[in-house]
Design a protein around this motif. Structure first.
Motif, PDB file in Angstrom:
ATOM      1  N   GLN A  36       0.860  -1.193   0.000  1.00  0.00           N
ATOM      2  CA  GLN A  36       0.000   0.000   0.000  1.00  0.00           C
ATOM      3  C   GLN A  36       0.890   1.235   0.000  1.00  0.00           C
ATOM      4  N   ASP A  37       0.431   2.290  -0.545  1.00  0.00           N
ATOM      5  CA  ASP A  37       1.141   3.585  -0.615  1.00  0.00           C
ATOM      6  C   ASP A  37       2.158   3.661  -1.754  1.00  0.00           C
ATOM      7  N   TYR A  38       2.338   2.568  -2.494  1.00  0.00           N
ATOM      8  CA  TYR A  38       3.287   2.611  -3.615  1.00  0.00           C
ATOM      9  C   TYR A  38       2.576   2.580  -4.975  1.00  0.00           C
ATOM     10  N   ASP A  39       1.345   3.093  -5.014  1.00  0.00           N
ATOM     11  CA  ASP A  39       0.622   3.157  -6.289  1.00  0.00           C
ATOM     12  C   ASP A  39       1.432   3.942  -7.305  1.00  0.00           C
ATOM     13  N   LEU A  40       1.404   3.455  -8.530  1.00  0.00           N
ATOM     14  CA  LEU A  40       2.015   4.201  -9.640  1.00  0.00           C
ATOM     15  C   LEU A  40       0.938   5.061 -10.299  1.00  0.00           C
ATOM     16  N   ALA A  41       1.358   5.939 -11.198  1.00  0.00           N
ATOM     17  CA  ALA A  41       0.397   6.805 -11.889  1.00  0.00           C
ATOM     18  C   ALA A  41      -0.525   5.964 -12.769  1.00  0.00           C
ATOM     19  N   GLU A  42      -1.821   6.217 -12.649  1.00  0.00           N
ATOM     20  CA  GLU A  42      -2.811   5.423 -13.383  1.00  0.00           C
ATOM     21  C   GLU A  42      -2.650   5.554 -14.900  1.00  0.00           C
ATOM     22  N   GLU A  43      -2.108   6.683 -15.343  1.00  0.00           N
ATOM     23  CA  GLU A  43      -1.938   6.868 -16.800  1.00  0.00           C
ATOM     24  C   GLU A  43      -1.062   5.754 -17.398  1.00  0.00           C
TER      25      GLU A  43
END
Ligand code: CP
Length: 324
Positions: free
Chosen positions: A212-219
Motif C-alpha cells: 500500500q502507498d506505492y501506487d504508480l500513476a494510473e496513466e
C-alpha cells in the motif's frame, strides 16, 4: 519515427521487436545505414548499460557516437523558461540544444527526476526542452518518468523467451511487475515505462503488485490488475519483473520497506517456473536474492545484452524515417 520518448512514438511494437531480433541475428546487416552520421549521447546521470549498448548500436549502423557527461564535463544547464540566471546555472538549454543539433544528427539524452516536485518531474521539462530546441530527432536514454529503451528491451526479452518456451496453448503469458525493497528512494520511471509498454503491447496477462502507498500513476498502469498481495500475484506467473520505486502520491518517499518483499526462490515455487527480470543495477539480497539472480530463473544478463538490439532498432527506424 522522429523521436523516441515513450511507447506512443511506436506504431507497431511487434514490428520493432522483430527488427531488434533481426539485428541480434545479424548485427551488421545495416552497417552503412548511418554512414557519415553522428550521434550525441548526453548524460546528466551515471550509466553502464544504456551508455555502452547505445554506443555499440550506433557503431553497428555505421554511426560515430560521441558521449558527453553533461553533469561532470559540461556547463550547468538551466531549463526554466525566463529564468534569471544569477544562480549556479551557466548556460540555458535554449542556447545549448540548437548547437548540439548542429553537431549531431540524432541527440540522445538521459535525465533523472528530482523526486522532490512531482508536477515538475512529470512535466518532463528537461527532455521536452531538448526536443523543442535541438531541431534533430531526440531519443530518451531515460527521462524523469519513463525509460523506453529499457522497456523495449524488456518486451524483446519476453518475446524471445516465449519463442523458446511458449506460455501454453492460447493462454497469454502472465507477467508480474513486483515492487522490491531498496535502501534509497528511486524514480518510478522503469516501473511506469514497463507498465506502459506491456499495456500497449496487449499480449500478456499483466499484474502489478506493491505494498500500500506505492501506487504508480494510473496513466501508465491502467489495464493491469493491481494487488497488494505479492504471493497471490506470483501464482502461475511466467515472468516476474522486480523493481523498486519510491512513492508517487506522497512523492519521492520510502514508506514501508519490508524486506519480506524481496524476491526469493521460495516465492517462485508457486509460479510456472517463472523467468525473473530486472533492469539492473540490482541491490543483491535487498531487491533480489543471490539464489534467484544466480539461478536459471534469471534473465537479467540476457535482458541487459538485448539493450544493444533495442537501441539499434530504434536508431535504425529514426535513420530510415528522417533520412538523417
Ligand atoms: N538499466 C539501465 O538503464 O542501466 P544503466 O543505468 O547502467 O544505464
Amino acid at each position: 519515427m522522429r523521436k523516441f520518448i515513450s511507447v506512443k512514438d511506436v506504431t507497431d511494437i511487434n514490428a520493432l521487436v522483430a527488427k531488434a531480433l533481426a539485428y541480434k541475428a545479424d548485427p551488421l546487416a545495416d552497417r552503412n545505414l548511418g554512414a557519415d552520421k553522428r550521434i550525441g549521447l548526453l548524460f546528466l546521470n551515471p550509466s553502464l548499460r544504456t551508455r555502452l549498448s547505445t554506443q555499440i548500436a550506433a557503431k553497428n549502423l555505421g554511426m560515430e557516437a560521441v558521449v558527453f557527461n553533461v553533469d561532470k564535463e559540461g556547463w550547468a544547464l538551466e531549463f526554466e523558461e525566463g529564468a534569471i540566471m544569477s544562480g549556479n546555472t551557466v548556460e540555458h538549454v535554449k542556447d545549448a540544444a540548437p548547437i548540439l543539433g548542429q553537431y549531431f544528427d540524432i541527440l540522445c539524452i538521459r535525465t533523472f527526476p528530482s523526486l522532490k516536485n512531482r508536477e515538475d518531474d512529470y512535466s518532463e521539462m528537461y527532455i521536452n526542452q531538448f526536443i523543442k530546441y535541438a531541431g534533430v530527432p531526440v531519443v530518451s536514454l531515460e527521462s524523469a518518468t519513463l525509460h523506453p529503451l529499457q522497456s523495449l528491451t524488456d518486451i524483446i526479452t519476453i518475446t524471445e523467451s516465449l519463442k523458446k518456451e511458449p506460455a501454453g496453448g492460447t493462454r497469454k503469458p502472465k507477467v508480474v511487475l513486483t515492487w522490491a525493497p531498496h535502501v534509497k528512494p528511486l524514480p518510478q520511471c522503469v516501473a511506469n515505462s514497463f507498465a506502459q509498454w506491456v499495456n500497449a503491447w496487449g499480449e500478456a496477462d499483466f499484474v502489478i503488485t506493491h505494498p500500500q502507498d506505492y501506487d504508480l500513476a494510473e496513466e501508465f498502469t491502467k489495464g493491469a490488475t493491481i494487488t497488494h498481495d505479492q504471493d497471490e500475484a506470483l501464482k502461475d506467473a511466467d515472468f516476474v519483473y522486480v523493481k523498486n520505486w519510491s512513492t508517487y502520491n506522497d512523492y519521492g518517499k520510502i514508506y514501508e520497506n519490508d524486506p519480506g518483499w524481496m524476491l526469493t526462490e521460495e516465492k517462485l515455487k508457486t509460479t510456472r517456473n517463472a523467468k525473473v527480470m530486472h533492469c539492473l543495477p540490482v541491490r543483491r539480497n535487498v531487491e533480489l536474492s543471490d539464489e534467484v539472480l544466480d539461478s536459471t530463473h534469471s534473465l537479467v544478463t540476457r535482458q541487459a545484452g538485448n539493450r544493444v538490439w533495442a537501441a539499434q532498432a530504434v536508431l535504425s527506424e529514426i535513420l530510415t524515417t528522417t533520412g538523417k
